[in-house]
Design a protein around this motif. Structure first.
Motif, PDB file in Angstrom:
ATOM      1  N   GLY A 195       4.874  36.036  22.197  1.00  0.00           N
ATOM      2  CA  GLY A 195       4.744  35.694  20.790  1.00  0.00           C
ATOM      3  C   GLY A 195       4.851  34.214  20.501  1.00  0.00           C
ATOM      4  N   GLY A 196       5.331  33.433  21.467  1.00  0.00           N
ATOM      5  CA  GLY A 196       5.400  31.991  21.274  1.00  0.00           C
ATOM      6  C   GLY A 196       4.000  31.407  21.083  1.00  0.00           C
ATOM      7  N   THR A 197       3.867  30.451  20.181  1.00  0.00           N
ATOM      8  CA  THR A 197       2.554  29.888  19.862  1.00  0.00           C
ATOM      9  C   THR A 197       2.597  28.361  19.840  1.00  0.00           C
ATOM     10  OG1 THR A 197       2.928  29.850  17.477  1.00  0.00           O
ATOM     11  CG2 THR A 197       1.964  31.850  18.384  1.00  0.00           C
ATOM     12  N   TYR A 198       1.429  27.779  20.051  1.00  0.00           N
ATOM     13  CA  TYR A 198       1.252  26.340  19.843  1.00  0.00           C
ATOM     14  C   TYR A 198      -0.217  26.046  19.648  1.00  0.00           C
ATOM     15  CZ  TYR A 198       0.168  25.883  24.917  1.00  0.00           C
ATOM     16  OH  TYR A 198      -0.366  25.999  26.177  1.00  0.00           O
ATOM     17  N   THR A 199      -0.490  24.871  19.101  1.00  0.00           N
ATOM     18  CA  THR A 199      -1.855  24.433  18.859  1.00  0.00           C
ATOM     19  C   THR A 199      -2.114  23.175  19.674  1.00  0.00           C
ATOM     20  OG1 THR A 199      -1.840  25.366  16.631  1.00  0.00           O
ATOM     21  CG2 THR A 199      -3.505  23.687  17.085  1.00  0.00           C
ATOM     22  N   THR A 200      -3.254  23.148  20.331  1.00  0.00           N
ATOM     23  CA  THR A 200      -3.614  21.986  21.143  1.00  0.00           C
ATOM     24  C   THR A 200      -4.091  20.847  20.252  1.00  0.00           C
ATOM     25  OG1 THR A 200      -5.972  22.531  21.355  1.00  0.00           O
ATOM     26  CG2 THR A 200      -4.441  23.530  22.973  1.00  0.00           C
ATOM     27  N   PRO A 201      -4.183  19.651  20.818  1.00  0.00           N
ATOM     28  CA  PRO A 201      -4.909  18.606  20.095  1.00  0.00           C
ATOM     29  C   PRO A 201      -6.380  19.010  19.999  1.00  0.00           C
ATOM     30  CG  PRO A 201      -4.222  17.841  22.284  1.00  0.00           C
ATOM     31  CD  PRO A 201      -3.687  19.223  22.104  1.00  0.00           C
ATOM     32  N   GLY A 202      -7.161  18.263  19.281  1.00  0.00           N
ATOM     33  CA  GLY A 202      -8.582  18.547  19.150  1.00  0.00           C
ATOM     34  C   GLY A 202      -9.423  17.568  19.924  1.00  0.00           C
ATOM     35  N   MET A 249       6.420  35.011  14.971  1.00  0.00           N
ATOM     36  CA  MET A 249       6.181  34.321  16.225  1.00  0.00           C
ATOM     37  C   MET A 249       6.814  32.929  16.177  1.00  0.00           C
ATOM     38  SD  MET A 249       2.348  35.281  17.388  1.00  0.00           S
ATOM     39  CE  MET A 249       1.502  36.072  16.029  1.00  0.00           C
ATOM     40  N   ALA A 250       7.400  32.540  17.264  1.00  0.00           N
ATOM     41  CA  ALA A 250       8.067  31.246  17.342  1.00  0.00           C
ATOM     42  C   ALA A 250       7.088  30.170  17.794  1.00  0.00           C
ATOM     43  CB  ALA A 250       9.235  31.326  18.315  1.00  0.00           C
ATOM     44  N   GLU A 251       7.100  29.046  17.084  1.00  0.00           N
ATOM     45  CA  GLU A 251       6.255  27.929  17.492  1.00  0.00           C
ATOM     46  C   GLU A 251       6.932  27.181  18.630  1.00  0.00           C
ATOM     47  OE1 GLU A 251       4.412  23.778  15.790  1.00  0.00           O
ATOM     48  OE2 GLU A 251       5.053  25.309  14.374  1.00  0.00           O
ATOM     49  N   LEU A 252       6.187  26.955  19.709  1.00  0.00           N
ATOM     50  CA  LEU A 252       6.725  26.184  20.826  1.00  0.00           C
ATOM     51  C   LEU A 252       6.687  24.702  20.466  1.00  0.00           C
ATOM     52  CD1 LEU A 252       4.971  28.033  23.791  1.00  0.00           C
ATOM     53  CD2 LEU A 252       7.304  28.329  22.961  1.00  0.00           C
ATOM     54  N   LYS A 253       7.792  24.046  20.638  1.00  0.00           N
ATOM     55  CA  LYS A 253       7.907  22.613  20.351  1.00  0.00           C
ATOM     56  C   LYS A 253       7.410  21.819  21.562  1.00  0.00           C
ATOM     57  CE  LYS A 253       9.931  23.495  16.465  1.00  0.00           C
ATOM     58  NZ  LYS A 253       9.029  23.788  15.386  1.00  0.00           N
ATOM     59  N   PRO A 254       7.047  20.542  21.389  1.00  0.00           N
ATOM     60  CA  PRO A 254       6.648  19.727  22.534  1.00  0.00           C
ATOM     61  C   PRO A 254       7.725  19.743  23.606  1.00  0.00           C
ATOM     62  CG  PRO A 254       6.137  18.588  20.493  1.00  0.00           C
ATOM     63  CD  PRO A 254       6.944  19.814  20.117  1.00  0.00           C
ATOM     64  N   GLY A 255       7.295  19.819  24.851  1.00  0.00           N
ATOM     65  CA  GLY A 255       8.236  19.835  25.960  1.00  0.00           C
ATOM     66  C   GLY A 255       7.653  20.544  27.162  1.00  0.00           C
ATOM     67  N   ILE A 256       8.494  20.645  28.187  1.00  0.00           N
ATOM     68  CA  ILE A 256       8.109  21.292  29.450  1.00  0.00           C
ATOM     69  C   ILE A 256       8.705  22.686  29.468  1.00  0.00           C
ATOM     70  CG2 ILE A 256       8.342  21.198  31.956  1.00  0.00           C
ATOM     71  CD1 ILE A 256       8.406  18.118  31.659  1.00  0.00           C
ATOM     72  N   TYR A 257       7.864  23.679  29.793  1.00  0.00           N
ATOM     73  CA  TYR A 257       8.279  25.084  29.759  1.00  0.00           C
ATOM     74  C   TYR A 257       8.146  25.726  31.128  1.00  0.00           C
ATOM     75  CZ  TYR A 257       8.441  24.830  24.696  1.00  0.00           C
ATOM     76  OH  TYR A 257       8.772  24.503  23.410  1.00  0.00           O
ATOM     77  N   TRP A 258       9.274  26.250  31.604  1.00  0.00           N
ATOM     78  CA  TRP A 258       9.322  27.078  32.798  1.00  0.00           C
ATOM     79  C   TRP A 258       9.124  28.531  32.350  1.00  0.00           C
ATOM     80  CZ3 TRP A 258      10.639  24.799  37.618  1.00  0.00           C
ATOM     81  CH2 TRP A 258      11.031  23.478  37.554  1.00  0.00           C
TER      82      TRP A 258
END
Length: 156
Positions: free
Chosen positions: A17-24, A1-10
């Motif tokens: 399969g794209g993943t990311y983790t939120t702040p806490g 799975m690809a980690e989504l980098k910071p940025g704006i996504y259309w």
């Protein structure tokens, strides 16, 4: 799975399969009391330590819907910004308690993508696992969101 980098996504930028983790965020007594006041849900498991302990908890626990609401807030303040139009629904499970002073954050995965009949819009299904500071999954589920496609583009 690809980690989504910071940025704006259309829509077109996302892949299943794209993943990311939120702040806490630290869940406080003020959050729980405020949510009880806002919703009118003063069930003792949320407002009375001794009652909560009599049910086997370590003390008062957050409302399940407070955890869900805070998770939506974490998604919306993440450095991964999806061009959302509207939330279309949630399918959610409450798996464990969220206690006062627990720190929660969410791991988010793009589970599905599909275009709509209306040009310029698509639907994304996001999968969530909400973890506390011990790495325990306390909530999980999915959110369907209508999101924007790039101007003038449609997917056949």
């Amino acid at each position: 799975m690809a980690e989504l980098k910071p940025g704006i996504y259309w829509y077109e930028d996302l892949e299943v399969g794209g993943t990311y983790t939120t702040p806490g965020i630290l869940v406080t007594e003020t959050h729980i009391a405020g949510f009880a006041g806002l919703t009118g849900d003063f069930f003792e498991v949320h407002t009375d330590d001794e009652f909560a302990r009599s049910l086997g908890f370590n003390g008062r626990i957050a409302h399940g819907l407070l955890g869900l609401s805070m998770t939506d807030g974490l998604k919306n303040r993440s450095e991964v910004r999806i061009k959302a139009i509207a939330s279309l629904g949630w399918n959610w499970k409450f798996l464990g308690p969220i206690h006062v002073n627990d720190r929660i954050q969410a791991d988010i995965t793009v589970k599905a993508l599909r275009p709509t009949r209306k040009p310029g819009r698509g639907i994304v299904t996001l999968g969530f696992q909400v973890r506390n500071q011990h790495g325990e999954v306390v909530q999980e589920g999915e959110n369907l969101m209508m999101i924007r496609m790039r101007e003038g583009e449609t997917i056949e």
